[in-house]
Design a protein around this motif. Sequence first.
Motif, PDB file in Angstrom:
ATOM      1  N   PHE A   1       0.833  -1.204   0.000  1.00 32.46           N
ATOM      2  CA  PHE A   1       0.000   0.000   0.000  1.00 32.46           C
ATOM      3  C   PHE A   1       0.869   1.257   0.000  1.00 32.46           C
ATOM      4  O   PHE A   1       0.559   2.226  -0.686  1.00 32.46           O
ATOM      5  CB  PHE A   1      -0.954   0.006   1.197  1.00 32.46           C
ATOM      6  CG  PHE A   1      -2.021  -1.038   1.108  1.00 32.46           C
ATOM      7  CD1 PHE A   1      -3.223  -0.776   0.461  1.00 32.46           C
ATOM      8  CD2 PHE A   1      -1.832  -2.295   1.660  1.00 32.46           C
ATOM      9  CE1 PHE A   1      -4.207  -1.742   0.365  1.00 32.46           C
ATOM     10  CE2 PHE A   1      -2.810  -3.270   1.569  1.00 32.46           C
ATOM     11  CZ  PHE A   1      -4.001  -2.990   0.920  1.00 32.46           C
TER      12      PHE A   1
ATOM     13  N   VAL B   1      -3.987  -5.745  -2.253  1.00 30.28           N
ATOM     14  CA  VAL B   1      -4.763  -4.529  -2.498  1.00 30.28           C
ATOM     15  C   VAL B   1      -6.139  -4.896  -3.043  1.00 30.28           C
ATOM     16  O   VAL B   1      -7.162  -4.363  -2.598  1.00 30.28           O
ATOM     17  CB  VAL B   1      -4.022  -3.596  -3.478  1.00 30.28           C
ATOM     18  CG1 VAL B   1      -4.857  -2.386  -3.828  1.00 30.28           C
ATOM     19  CG2 VAL B   1      -2.678  -3.182  -2.893  1.00 30.28           C
ATOM     20  N   GLN B   2      -6.174  -5.830  -3.971  1.00 25.44           N
ATOM     21  CA  GLN B   2      -7.441  -6.255  -4.548  1.00 25.44           C
ATOM     22  C   GLN B   2      -8.361  -6.838  -3.473  1.00 25.44           C
ATOM     23  O   GLN B   2      -9.552  -6.549  -3.450  1.00 25.44           O
ATOM     24  CB  GLN B   2      -7.214  -7.287  -5.649  1.00 25.44           C
ATOM     25  CG  GLN B   2      -8.494  -7.743  -6.306  1.00 25.44           C
ATOM     26  CD  GLN B   2      -8.251  -8.789  -7.373  1.00 25.44           C
ATOM     27  OE1 GLN B   2      -7.154  -9.287  -7.543  1.00 25.44           O
ATOM     28  NE2 GLN B   2      -9.297  -9.117  -8.095  1.00 25.44           N
TER      29      GLN B   2
ATOM     30  N   TRP C   1      -8.367  -6.169  -0.280  1.00 29.97           N
ATOM     31  CA  TRP C   1      -8.804  -5.083   0.598  1.00 29.97           C
ATOM     32  C   TRP C   1      -9.915  -4.273  -0.075  1.00 29.97           C
ATOM     33  O   TRP C   1     -10.937  -3.975   0.539  1.00 29.97           O
ATOM     34  CB  TRP C   1      -7.609  -4.197   0.947  1.00 29.97           C
ATOM     35  CG  TRP C   1      -7.919  -3.136   1.953  1.00 29.97           C
ATOM     36  CD1 TRP C   1      -7.969  -3.274   3.299  1.00 29.97           C
ATOM     37  CD2 TRP C   1      -8.212  -1.767   1.674  1.00 29.97           C
ATOM     38  NE1 TRP C   1      -8.275  -2.070   3.879  1.00 29.97           N
ATOM     39  CE2 TRP C   1      -8.432  -1.128   2.903  1.00 29.97           C
ATOM     40  CE3 TRP C   1      -8.312  -1.024   0.500  1.00 29.97           C
ATOM     41  CZ2 TRP C   1      -8.741   0.215   3.003  1.00 29.97           C
ATOM     42  CZ3 TRP C   1      -8.622   0.319   0.600  1.00 29.97           C
ATOM     43  CH2 TRP C   1      -8.837   0.931   1.835  1.00 29.97           C
ATOM     44  N   VAL C   2      -9.722  -3.938  -1.331  1.00 33.28           N
ATOM     45  CA  VAL C   2     -10.720  -3.156  -2.067  1.00 33.28           C
ATOM     46  C   VAL C   2     -12.009  -3.961  -2.247  1.00 33.28           C
ATOM     47  O   VAL C   2     -13.109  -3.420  -2.113  1.00 33.28           O
ATOM     48  CB  VAL C   2     -10.159  -2.693  -3.434  1.00 33.28           C
ATOM     49  CG1 VAL C   2     -11.247  -2.110  -4.312  1.00 33.28           C
ATOM     50  CG2 VAL C   2      -9.042  -1.680  -3.216  1.00 33.28           C
ATOM     51  N   SER C   3     -11.891  -5.254  -2.502  1.00 32.00           N
ATOM     52  CA  SER C   3     -13.105  -6.059  -2.713  1.00 32.00           C
ATOM     53  C   SER C   3     -13.938  -6.150  -1.440  1.00 32.00           C
ATOM     54  O   SER C   3     -15.160  -6.209  -1.505  1.00 32.00           O
ATOM     55  CB  SER C   3     -12.769  -7.449  -3.255  1.00 32.00           C
ATOM     56  OG  SER C   3     -12.166  -8.238  -2.277  1.00 32.00           O
TER      57      SER C   3
ATOM     58  N   TYR D   1     -14.384  -3.718   0.676  1.00 32.30           N
ATOM     59  CA  TYR D   1     -15.155  -2.472   0.711  1.00 32.30           C
ATOM     60  C   TYR D   1     -16.140  -2.382  -0.441  1.00 32.30           C
ATOM     61  O   TYR D   1     -17.179  -1.742  -0.324  1.00 32.30           O
ATOM     62  CB  TYR D   1     -14.223  -1.262   0.793  1.00 32.30           C
ATOM     63  CG  TYR D   1     -13.635  -1.185   2.184  1.00 32.30           C
ATOM     64  CD1 TYR D   1     -14.384  -0.693   3.239  1.00 32.30           C
ATOM     65  CD2 TYR D   1     -12.370  -1.691   2.449  1.00 32.30           C
ATOM     66  CE1 TYR D   1     -13.885  -0.680   4.522  1.00 32.30           C
ATOM     67  CE2 TYR D   1     -11.860  -1.677   3.738  1.00 32.30           C
ATOM     68  CZ  TYR D   1     -12.625  -1.171   4.763  1.00 32.30           C
ATOM     69  OH  TYR D   1     -12.130  -1.172   6.041  1.00 32.30           O
ATOM     70  N   ASP D   2     -15.848  -3.046  -1.528  1.00 33.83           N
ATOM     71  CA  ASP D   2     -16.812  -3.123  -2.625  1.00 33.83           C
ATOM     72  C   ASP D   2     -18.071  -3.832  -2.133  1.00 33.83           C
ATOM     73  O   ASP D   2     -19.183  -3.364  -2.355  1.00 33.83           O
ATOM     74  CB  ASP D   2     -16.199  -3.858  -3.815  1.00 33.83           C
ATOM     75  CG  ASP D   2     -17.140  -3.942  -4.991  1.00 33.83           C
ATOM     76  OD1 ASP D   2     -17.703  -2.897  -5.388  1.00 33.83           O
ATOM     77  OD2 ASP D   2     -17.320  -5.059  -5.503  1.00 33.83           O
TER      78      ASP D   2
END
Length: 114
Positions: A11, A82-83, A85-87, A89-90
């Motif tokens: 990050f 990262v993917q 972590w983002v997923s 929150y998606d």
Amino acid sequence: MSQNLAVRDVFDAIADPTRRELIRLLADKSELPLHELTPRFEMGRTAVSKHLTILKQAGLVRDRKVGRETRFRLHAAPLREVQDWVSFYDKFWRTNLLRLEQPLKEEDEATERN
């Protein structure tokens, strides 16, 4: 990756726009030497090299010597963190937007009846 380099957080490595652009450029090509990367930025060769070192420390870039030239390539596996972590929150936003959608539909239906 050399064992004397500190491991850097992925990050932290992608927080800088220059490093994100380096990742994008390397994703488009199998390998690029420093002299082909440098002209794409408004900074000198040393500054670009420092950004590449940070990406190497995070495991995002690998390099190899070809004669006197060092060629860099993307190693995208660490981006999985990262993917993931983002997923998370998606999913969070989709769930909350679905919760919001129901009252909005009810409000629209009430407005249409009036």
